[in-house]
Design a protein around this motif. Structure first.
Motif, PDB file in Angstrom:
ATOM      1  N   GLN A  35     -49.485  -4.736 -61.413  1.00 45.11           N
ATOM      2  CA  GLN A  35     -49.806  -4.433 -60.023  1.00 45.11           C
ATOM      3  C   GLN A  35     -48.564  -4.313 -59.155  1.00 45.11           C
ATOM      4  N   PHE A  36     -47.512  -5.079 -59.525  1.00 45.93           N
ATOM      5  CA  PHE A  36     -46.345  -5.184 -58.666  1.00 45.93           C
ATOM      6  C   PHE A  36     -45.062  -4.952 -59.456  1.00 45.93           C
ATOM      7  N   THR A  37     -44.022  -4.596 -58.710  1.00 42.41           N
ATOM      8  CA  THR A  37     -42.686  -4.448 -59.282  1.00 42.41           C
ATOM      9  C   THR A  37     -41.948  -5.780 -59.190  1.00 42.41           C
ATOM     10  N   PHE A  38     -41.341  -6.205 -60.282  1.00 40.69           N
ATOM     11  CA  PHE A  38     -40.611  -7.470 -60.316  1.00 40.69           C
ATOM     12  C   PHE A  38     -39.140  -7.252 -60.631  1.00 40.69           C
ATOM     13  N   ILE A  39     -38.318  -8.160 -60.135  1.00 37.06           N
ATOM     14  CA  ILE A  39     -36.901  -8.189 -60.495  1.00 37.06           C
ATOM     15  C   ILE A  39     -36.737  -8.923 -61.816  1.00 37.06           C
ATOM     16  N   GLY A  40     -37.580  -9.931 -62.033  1.00 35.38           N
ATOM     17  CA  GLY A  40     -37.504 -10.753 -63.235  1.00 35.38           C
ATOM     18  C   GLY A  40     -36.842 -12.085 -62.971  1.00 35.38           C
ATOM     19  N   GLU A  74     -41.465  -6.919 -46.669  1.00 28.59           N
ATOM     20  CA  GLU A  74     -41.619  -5.471 -46.757  1.00 28.59           C
ATOM     21  C   GLU A  74     -40.860  -4.868 -47.942  1.00 28.59           C
ATOM     22  N   ARG A  75     -40.078  -5.667 -48.665  1.00 22.41           N
ATOM     23  CA  ARG A  75     -39.395  -5.159 -49.852  1.00 22.41           C
ATOM     24  C   ARG A  75     -40.401  -4.930 -50.973  1.00 22.41           C
ATOM     25  N   SER A  76     -40.072  -4.031 -51.873  1.00 21.47           N
ATOM     26  CA  SER A  76     -41.028  -3.649 -52.907  1.00 21.47           C
ATOM     27  C   SER A  76     -41.153  -4.673 -54.027  1.00 21.47           C
ATOM     28  N   GLU A  77     -40.073  -5.401 -54.338  1.00 22.49           N
ATOM     29  CA  GLU A  77     -40.130  -6.347 -55.461  1.00 22.49           C
ATOM     30  C   GLU A  77     -40.872  -7.618 -55.061  1.00 22.49           C
ATOM     31  N   ARG A  78     -41.745  -8.056 -55.956  1.00 22.68           N
ATOM     32  CA  ARG A  78     -42.677  -9.136 -55.648  1.00 22.68           C
ATOM     33  C   ARG A  78     -41.988 -10.458 -55.312  1.00 22.68           C
ATOM     34  N   GLU A  79     -40.894 -10.753 -55.992  1.00 27.84           N
ATOM     35  CA  GLU A  79     -40.239 -12.042 -55.761  1.00 27.84           C
ATOM     36  C   GLU A  79     -39.797 -12.235 -54.316  1.00 27.84           C
ATOM     37  N   VAL A 109     -51.077  -8.175 -46.812  1.00 27.72           N
ATOM     38  CA  VAL A 109     -50.119  -7.163 -47.282  1.00 27.72           C
ATOM     39  C   VAL A 109     -49.901  -7.332 -48.787  1.00 27.72           C
ATOM     40  N   ARG A 110     -50.313  -6.355 -49.564  1.00 32.96           N
ATOM     41  CA  ARG A 110     -50.258  -6.418 -51.034  1.00 32.96           C
ATOM     42  C   ARG A 110     -50.781  -7.768 -51.539  1.00 32.96           C
ATOM     43  N   PRO A 111     -52.002  -8.129 -51.159  1.00 32.68           N
ATOM     44  CA  PRO A 111     -52.499  -9.471 -51.479  1.00 32.68           C
ATOM     45  C   PRO A 111     -52.915  -9.623 -52.941  1.00 32.68           C
ATOM     46  N   ALA A 112     -52.639 -10.773 -53.472  1.00 33.39           N
ATOM     47  CA  ALA A 112     -53.135 -11.216 -54.776  1.00 33.39           C
ATOM     48  C   ALA A 112     -53.059 -12.737 -54.750  1.00 33.39           C
ATOM     49  N   ARG A 113     -53.607 -13.371 -55.762  1.00 31.53           N
ATOM     50  CA  ARG A 113     -53.692 -14.830 -55.723  1.00 31.53           C
ATOM     51  C   ARG A 113     -52.332 -15.499 -55.619  1.00 31.53           C
ATOM     52  N   ASP A 114     -51.293 -14.883 -56.228  1.00 30.69           N
ATOM     53  CA  ASP A 114     -49.976 -15.519 -56.209  1.00 30.69           C
ATOM     54  C   ASP A 114     -49.465 -15.717 -54.791  1.00 30.69           C
ATOM     55  N   THR A 115     -49.490 -14.669 -53.967  1.00 32.77           N
ATOM     56  CA  THR A 115     -48.989 -14.805 -52.600  1.00 32.77           C
ATOM     57  C   THR A 115     -49.994 -15.494 -51.684  1.00 32.77           C
ATOM     58  N   VAL A 116     -51.260 -15.199 -51.867  1.00 32.79           N
ATOM     59  CA  VAL A 116     -52.277 -15.778 -50.984  1.00 32.79           C
ATOM     60  C   VAL A 116     -52.292 -17.296 -51.084  1.00 32.79           C
ATOM     61  N   ASP A 117     -52.153 -17.815 -52.295  1.00 29.98           N
ATOM     62  CA  ASP A 117     -52.179 -19.271 -52.439  1.00 29.98           C
ATOM     63  C   ASP A 117     -50.887 -19.919 -51.939  1.00 29.98           C
ATOM     64  N   LEU A 118     -49.786 -19.175 -51.963  1.00 29.45           N
ATOM     65  CA  LEU A 118     -48.575 -19.684 -51.311  1.00 29.45           C
ATOM     66  C   LEU A 118     -48.782 -19.755 -49.805  1.00 29.45           C
TER      67      LEU A 118
END
Length: 227
Positions: A35-40, A74-79, A109-118
């Motif tokens: 779903q998202f772009t990661f840096i790793g 607003e950056r594209s990478e999820r981290e 904004v680009r919601p998923a459980r990872d960010t929402v729970d944070l």
């Protein structure tokens, strides 16, 4: 209220960059079903790389903290969304209710459980420091059109024990008890399971009085079985 269109050049976070690993990039992307772009960057390493900036942010003007959160989010990478919430949590005691209203925007904004729970953790911490403002914060999420916002309404009081407002929790659960979304149903069970550590009798009574889904009921009973 902060504009949501901050230019990178105006923020203290502009020069901050995470350094990742290709293998972790693939793993994290797979975990979120691409779903998202990661840096790793795994969580411990992310916190280590962002530590100095997060620490220093406690000395920034609040307006600069809000601008930095917006720029990172607003950056594209999820981290970077994770780092943005880390900044918010580090400064939670410095914000007022208007800042909280501003920050609630980022939940959707680009919601998923990872960010929402944070974010849920952030809003829960704010409420713990401002119990008199809990109804105002709750109202930001309760009955919201967005299902992720309503997940926060259900879980808002998760860190609390004897300060938990049972009527508020009941309202949030009843509103969504028939919502089929598994993230909502798991949130209902999680909230009840957590509160059951402090008031098992109330949770048992709630479960007897209200028909819940199998997912929510199973989650809610997990801790009760040990009592």
């Amino acid at each position: 209220m902060l504009s949501m269109t901050n230019k990178v050049s105006t923020t203290r976070t502009a020069d901050f960059q995470l350094v990742g690993d290709a293998d972790d990039q693939q793993r994290l992307s797979h975990y979120t079903r691409s779903q998202f772009t990661f840096i790793g960057v795994r969580a411990p390493e992310r916190r280590a790389q962002a530590h100095a900036m997060v620490r220093d942010s406690r000395q920034w003007p609040v307006s600069d903290v809000l601008a930095g959160i917006a720029e990172l989010y607003e950056r594209s990478e999820r981290e970077y969304q994770y780092v943005a919430v880390d900044l918010a949590i580090a400064n939670v005691q410095r914000f007022d209710i208007d800042d909280v209203r501003t920050l609630s925007h980022w939940v959707t904004v680009r919601p998923a459980r990872d960010t929402v729970d944070l974010w849920r953790r952030f809003f829960g911490l704010y409420v713990q420091h401002h119990l008199d403002e809990k109804p105002i914060v709750f109202a930001l999420f309760y009955k919201h059109d967005n299902v992720w916002m309503r997940r926060i309404a259900i879980l808002l009081q998760l860190p609390e024990d004897y300060t938990l407002d049972a009527d508020m929790l009941t309202a949030a659960i009843i509103y969504d008890r028939a919502t089929p979304d598994p993230q909502i149903q798991k949130a209902i069970g999680w909230a009840l399971r957590s509160y059951g550590k402090y008031d098992a009798a109330w949770v048992r009574g709630f479960l007897r009085s209200h028909g819940l889904s199998q997912i929510a009921s199973t989650e809610a009973h997990k801790h009760l079985l040990d009592l």
